[in-house]
Enzyme design. Structure first.
Site, short mmCIF file in Angstrom:
data_model
loop_
_atom_site.label_atom_id
_atom_site.label_comp_id
_atom_site.label_asym_id
_atom_site.label_seq_id
_atom_site.Cartn_x
_atom_site.Cartn_y
_atom_site.Cartn_z
N SER A 140 -121.95 -49.37 9.25
CA SER A 140 -122.44 -48.81 10.53
C SER A 140 -123.88 -49.29 10.73
O SER A 140 -124.54 -49.69 9.76
CB SER A 140 -122.43 -47.28 10.42
OG SER A 140 -123.17 -46.70 11.47
N TYR A 153 -124.22 -39.36 5.38
CA TYR A 153 -123.48 -40.38 6.13
C TYR A 153 -124.26 -41.69 6.14
O TYR A 153 -123.71 -42.75 5.85
CB TYR A 153 -123.21 -39.90 7.57
CG TYR A 153 -122.45 -40.94 8.37
CD1 TYR A 153 -121.10 -41.15 8.15
CD2 TYR A 153 -123.11 -41.74 9.31
CE1 TYR A 153 -120.40 -42.13 8.86
CE2 TYR A 153 -122.41 -42.71 10.02
CZ TYR A 153 -121.06 -42.91 9.79
OH TYR A 153 -120.38 -43.88 10.48
N1 LIG Z 1 -117.32 -44.47 16.24
C1 LIG Z 1 -118.54 -44.90 15.90
O1 LIG Z 1 -119.51 -44.78 16.69
C2 LIG Z 1 -118.77 -45.57 14.58
C3 LIG Z 1 -119.96 -46.31 14.42
C4 LIG Z 1 -120.20 -46.94 13.21
C5 LIG Z 1 -119.26 -46.86 12.19
N2 LIG Z 1 -118.10 -46.15 12.38
C6 LIG Z 1 -117.14 -46.12 11.26
O2 LIG Z 1 -115.91 -46.65 11.71
C7 LIG Z 1 -114.86 -46.17 10.87
C8 LIG Z 1 -113.71 -45.70 11.75
O3 LIG Z 1 -114.13 -44.57 12.48
P1 LIG Z 1 -113.73 -44.35 14.01
O4 LIG Z 1 -114.97 -44.34 14.80
O5 LIG Z 1 -112.64 -45.28 14.42
O6 LIG Z 1 -113.24 -42.82 13.96
P2 LIG Z 1 -111.78 -42.17 14.02
O7 LIG Z 1 -111.10 -42.56 15.29
O8 LIG Z 1 -112.01 -40.73 13.74
O9 LIG Z 1 -110.99 -42.85 12.80
C9 LIG Z 1 -111.18 -42.45 11.48
C10 LIG Z 1 -110.01 -42.94 10.65
O10 LIG Z 1 -110.27 -42.58 9.29
C11 LIG Z 1 -109.11 -42.05 8.72
N3 LIG Z 1 -109.44 -41.05 7.71
C12 LIG Z 1 -110.29 -40.00 7.81
N4 LIG Z 1 -110.26 -39.27 6.68
C13 LIG Z 1 -109.38 -39.88 5.85
C14 LIG Z 1 -108.88 -39.58 4.55
N5 LIG Z 1 -109.26 -38.47 3.87
N6 LIG Z 1 -107.99 -40.42 3.98
C15 LIG Z 1 -107.57 -41.52 4.66
N7 LIG Z 1 -107.98 -41.85 5.89
C16 LIG Z 1 -108.87 -41.02 6.49
C17 LIG Z 1 -108.36 -41.38 9.88
O11 LIG Z 1 -106.95 -41.43 9.63
P3 LIG Z 1 -106.02 -40.12 9.40
O12 LIG Z 1 -106.55 -39.04 10.28
O13 LIG Z 1 -104.64 -40.58 9.72
O14 LIG Z 1 -106.17 -39.81 7.94
C18 LIG Z 1 -108.70 -42.28 11.07
O15 LIG Z 1 -107.72 -43.26 11.27
C19 LIG Z 1 -115.48 -45.07 10.00
O16 LIG Z 1 -115.75 -45.59 8.72
C20 LIG Z 1 -116.79 -44.74 10.72
O17 LIG Z 1 -117.77 -44.25 9.84
C21 LIG Z 1 -117.84 -45.51 13.56
#
Ligand SMILES: NC(=O)c1ccc[n+]([C@@H]2O[C@H](COP(=O)([O-])OP(=O)(O)OC[C@H]3O[C@@H](n4cnc5c(N)ncnc54)[C@H](OP(=O)(O)O)[C@@H]3O)[C@@H](O)[C@H]2O)c1
Length: 264
Positions: A140, A153
């Protein structure tokens, strides 16, 4: 052995968009996360549209033995992982670290750090032996400076960035590419408590599709890291221009502003 791209957390957001990008390239997919019905829906949609094999594997990466179990599953079923995408991750409610719930901290530690480390180590070792493969670790822009009120985080993403950059150098002579993906704010379920309402000129909320498209391109170009949107990259650079204490203080001030312009 059939070759697969393993993606953790492809049920929504950036992970789902990455699954689509790899499917467009005709890659067989192995999806690992907790929500089996959602994974089955992704499987059905991608198999129908792109005619590729998709296998969902229920895996709760907050359990300490989950990464090893996932690796054993691939060995047992003779699935060769040619690309590993460590995408699963989440953040905690913004508050001082000493006021965080410890059980939640441990869950974050397992998913954001431990799982990324163990899966990169196990599958990376096989890739090194085969002298071929790719690892995309989702960090991130939070990785570039300390994050008061999101301390764990921010630290977890700094860990992912540093780990990936070191592994990039260690594995480059073995034909294995390791890339850290560092998105800025992206329009996904990550923001459970409401979408950011920062004006776009200040900090643009980008689509997961844009992030995924640029990430996969960078991965195949064997880049060491990518911030997929120029404005986010520019803001991430400010931490280069101050002492570590000044930067931490600025981040605290930004956090106070966030209370006015709902952000995390
Ligand atoms: N959105 C942003 O602004 C942003 C910015 C920078 C980085 N990120 C990073 O991008 C990545 C994806 O996040 P996102 O933004 O796409 O959010 P999201 O839509 O909430 O996706 C999160 C994913 O993580 C999985 N997950 C959560 N807990 C888990 C567990 N205990 N075991 C296995 N899988 C798990 C969820 O799958 P299930 O619910 O099916 O388990 C879901 O598919 C993360 O690492 C986040 O830190 C996001």
């Amino acid at each position: 052995m059939t070759e697969y791209t393993l993606i953790t957390g492809a049920t929504s957001g950036i992970g789902y968009a990455l699954a689509v990008e790899f499917a467009k390239r005709g890659q067989a997919l192995l999806l690992a996360s907790r929500n089996l019905p959602k994974m089955r829906a992704v499987q059905k949609a991608l198999q129908a549209k792109y005619k590729i094999p998709v296998i969902p594997v229920p895996s709760d990466l907050s359990k300490p033995d989950a990464p090893q179990k996932l690796y054993n599953y691939c060995r047992k079923n003779k699935l060769s992982i040619v690309t590993l995408v460590n995408n699963s991750g989440f953040g905690l409610t913004a508050r001082p670290q000493v006021d965080q719930n410890w059980a939640e901290c441990e869950r974050l530690f397992q998913v954001n750090l431990h799982a990324v480390l163990q899966l990169s180590t196990l599958f990376g070792r096989d890739m090194k032996k085969r002298r071929r493969g790719y690892i995309l670790n989702v960090a991130s822009t939070a990785a570039f400076q300390p994050m008061p009120y999101a301390a764990l985080y921010g630290a977890s993403k700094a860990f992912v960035l540093a780990l990936s950059e070191a592994m990039h150098i260690e594995l480059q002579d073995y034909g294995v590419g390791v890339t850290a993906l560092c998105p800025g704010i992206t329009d996904t379920n990550f923001f459970k408590n409401g979408k950011p309402t920062v004006p776009g000129w200040l900090y643009k909320l980008v689509s997961p599709e844009l992030v995924a498209r640029r990430a996969v391109k960078a991965l195949y170009q064997k880049k060491i890291y990518i911030v997929p949107y120029f404005q986010h990259w520019l803001i991430a650079q400010f931490s280069r221009f101050g002492t570590r204490k000044t930067i931490a203080r600025i981040m605290r001030r930004i956090e106070k502003m966030r209370k006015k312009i709902r952000f995390l």
